[in-house]
Design a protein around this motif. Structure first.
Motif, PDB file in Angstrom:
ATOM      1  N   LEU A 120       0.840  -1.196   0.000  1.00 52.21           N
ATOM      2  CA  LEU A 120       0.000   0.000   0.000  1.00 52.21           C
ATOM      3  C   LEU A 120       0.874   1.244   0.000  1.00 52.21           C
ATOM      4  O   LEU A 120       1.875   1.321   0.730  1.00 52.21           O
ATOM      5  CB  LEU A 120      -0.923   0.005   1.225  1.00 52.21           C
ATOM      6  N   ILE A 121       0.479   2.240  -0.815  1.00 52.44           N
ATOM      7  CA  ILE A 121       1.222   3.487  -0.930  1.00 52.44           C
ATOM      8  C   ILE A 121       0.236   4.645  -0.815  1.00 52.44           C
ATOM      9  O   ILE A 121      -0.759   4.695  -1.536  1.00 52.44           O
ATOM     10  CB  ILE A 121       1.981   3.579  -2.268  1.00 52.44           C
ATOM     11  N   ASN A 130       5.426   6.918  -9.389  1.00 54.72           N
ATOM     12  CA  ASN A 130       6.902   6.882  -9.379  1.00 54.72           C
ATOM     13  C   ASN A 130       7.397   5.439  -9.461  1.00 54.72           C
ATOM     14  O   ASN A 130       7.736   4.825  -8.448  1.00 54.72           O
ATOM     15  CB  ASN A 130       7.427   7.571  -8.120  1.00 54.72           C
ATOM     16  N   PHE A 131       7.422   4.905 -10.683  1.00 59.11           N
ATOM     17  CA  PHE A 131       7.952   3.564 -10.923  1.00 59.11           C
ATOM     18  C   PHE A 131       8.976   3.624 -12.050  1.00 59.11           C
ATOM     19  O   PHE A 131       8.927   4.511 -12.911  1.00 59.11           O
ATOM     20  CB  PHE A 131       6.825   2.594 -11.314  1.00 59.11           C
ATOM     21  N   LYS A 163      -2.807  14.486 -17.395  1.00 62.99           N
ATOM     22  CA  LYS A 163      -1.587  14.314 -18.190  1.00 62.99           C
ATOM     23  C   LYS A 163      -0.479  13.654 -17.357  1.00 62.99           C
ATOM     24  O   LYS A 163       0.193  12.727 -17.836  1.00 62.99           O
ATOM     25  CB  LYS A 163      -1.124  15.674 -18.708  1.00 62.99           C
ATOM     26  N   PHE A 164      -0.270  14.112 -16.123  1.00 68.97           N
ATOM     27  CA  PHE A 164       0.746  13.505 -15.257  1.00 68.97           C
ATOM     28  C   PHE A 164       0.410  12.048 -14.965  1.00 68.97           C
ATOM     29  O   PHE A 164       1.298  11.180 -14.961  1.00 68.97           O
ATOM     30  CB  PHE A 164       0.852  14.286 -13.945  1.00 68.97           C
ATOM     31  N   PHE A 165      -0.867  11.776 -14.718  1.00 65.72           N
ATOM     32  CA  PHE A 165      -1.271  10.409 -14.376  1.00 65.72           C
ATOM     33  C   PHE A 165      -1.062   9.460 -15.544  1.00 65.72           C
ATOM     34  O   PHE A 165      -0.389   8.420 -15.409  1.00 65.72           O
ATOM     35  CB  PHE A 165      -2.730  10.399 -13.928  1.00 65.72           C
ATOM     36  N   PHE A 166      -1.622   9.786 -16.708  1.00 65.88           N
ATOM     37  CA  PHE A 166      -1.514   8.885 -17.852  1.00 65.88           C
ATOM     38  C   PHE A 166      -0.084   8.803 -18.377  1.00 65.88           C
ATOM     39  O   PHE A 166       0.342   7.743 -18.847  1.00 65.88           O
ATOM     40  CB  PHE A 166      -2.463   9.328 -18.969  1.00 65.88           C
ATOM     41  N   TYR A 170       1.845   5.262 -18.507  1.00 68.86           N
ATOM     42  CA  TYR A 170       2.379   4.741 -19.770  1.00 68.86           C
ATOM     43  C   TYR A 170       3.841   4.329 -19.617  1.00 68.86           C
ATOM     44  O   TYR A 170       4.274   3.310 -20.158  1.00 68.86           O
ATOM     45  CB  TYR A 170       2.229   5.803 -20.861  1.00 68.86           C
ATOM     46  N   ARG A 171       4.621   5.111 -18.875  1.00 70.42           N
ATOM     47  CA  ARG A 171       6.043   4.818 -18.722  1.00 70.42           C
ATOM     48  C   ARG A 171       6.285   3.564 -17.885  1.00 70.42           C
ATOM     49  O   ARG A 171       7.195   2.786 -18.176  1.00 70.42           O
ATOM     50  CB  ARG A 171       6.763   6.020 -18.089  1.00 70.42           C
TER      51      ARG A 171
END
Length: 315
Positions: A120-121, A130-131, A163-166, A170-171
């Motif tokens: 859990l985070i 942040n992965f 935009k930050f989320f998607f 994606y990365r």
């Protein structure tokens, strides 16, 4: 008997009741998620037998839409907006490892009490995930993405948060991996905003609408594929479609496609349309100024007849 005409007070009380009913229908209209899901609301949410059943069914459907290989190998999945771990429990039952994100500390505390199997985070998905790139095999989200479409603070911009989320999603996904996001859009404009944000970050795929002809049972699943569209990346069929029978094959195929909206073929057209736009006229300036006023900015210049007027080349 003749009923008296409604007074101004009656109209005001009716409007207040209507607004209260509409606010109660959508939790994201009442408060930010970290405030709305306090300790009492989180415990009420987790102990409701109806919510537990609905969450399990939606998570099972999301796993089905992920189309993971049936080779018995457990996958590393993300549960975005995991809450108290109801959807993560379904991932555990299917033999997968999972990492859950949520912005509500009260929800995560209950998940720890329930001793869920996943990690859990405490995190705001509007600020990104942040992965390391390509480390996740898939992602699901149940009733969470629509929270990103509300500007709870003056510094929050829904389009930037999406935009930050998607972009971060994606990365971190492996090439060809899928993300299935179930959400409840408020209107068609919000649905288009979420889909467009995913397209611009490089995803292909589309929208699968289960039971499209039902008002209460209709469910929206945004099925995203990491990478450009190909022949092998086909969207699954939606549930609750009318069968065509032995009638004309064209009519039956048209019925089957009603629940699926693919946006992979519109990406090139959208980019060309964006490049061909020239200039920013008066309407664009007025729209941007209204957006800043709605976000709480007080230093926005007032609108005059000179707003957006083109300057002459010489005096």
């Amino acid at each position: 008997l003749i009923s008296p005409l409604p007074t101004h007070t009656d109209h005001v009380s009716w409007a207040l009741r209507l607004c209260t009913r509409d606010m109660a229908a959508r939790p994201e209209k009442q408060a930010p998620p970290e405030i709305f899901y306090n300790e009492s609301e989180a415990r009420k949410y987790t102990t409701s037998s109806r919510i537990i059943e609905v969450q399990a069914k939606l998570a099972e459907r999301a796993i089905e839409l992920l189309a993971l290989p049936d080779d018995g190998t457990p996958r590393c999945l993300l549960d975005i907006g995991c809450g108290s771990g109801l959807s993560g429990q379904t991932l555990t039952e299917n033999g997968h490892y999972w990492i859950g994100f949520d912005i509500s500390e009260a929800m995560l505390d209950i998940a720890l009490e329930r001793e869920v199997e996943g990690d859990l985070i405490l995190s705001d998905i509007g600020q990104g995930l942040n992965f390391r790139p390509g480390t996740v095999d898939g992602a699901i989200s149940i009733s969470a993405v629509q929270w990103l479409c509300n500007a709870d603070k003056s510094c929050s911009e829904p389009r930037l948060r999406l935009k930050f989320f998607f972009g971060s999603l994606y990365r971190c996904l492996a090439r060809g991996a899928r993300a299935v996001l179930q959400f409840y859009p408020e209107n068609m404009a919000q649905l288009e905003m979420i889909s467009t944000a995913a397209m611009r970050c490089g995803f292909s795929g589309g929208l699968v609408v289960d039971y499209p002809h039902s008002t209460r049972a209709k469910k929206y699943f945004l099925c995203l594929i990491c990478g450009p569209p190909s022949v092998n990346t086909t969207l699954p069929k939606a549930k609750g479609e009318l069968e065509g029978g032995d009638s004309d094959s064209d009519a039956s195929s048209e019925e089957e496609g009603k629940g699926i909206v693919s946006f992979s073929e519109r990406r090139k057209y959208a980019k060309k349309l964006k490049v061909s736009q020239q200039g920013k006229g008066r309407a664009w300036i007025l729209k941007k100024k209204d957006q800043r006023r709605n976000h709480g900015f007080t230093n926005v210049p007032r609108d005059t007849k000179y707003t957006g007027r083109k300057r002459k080349a010489r005096f």
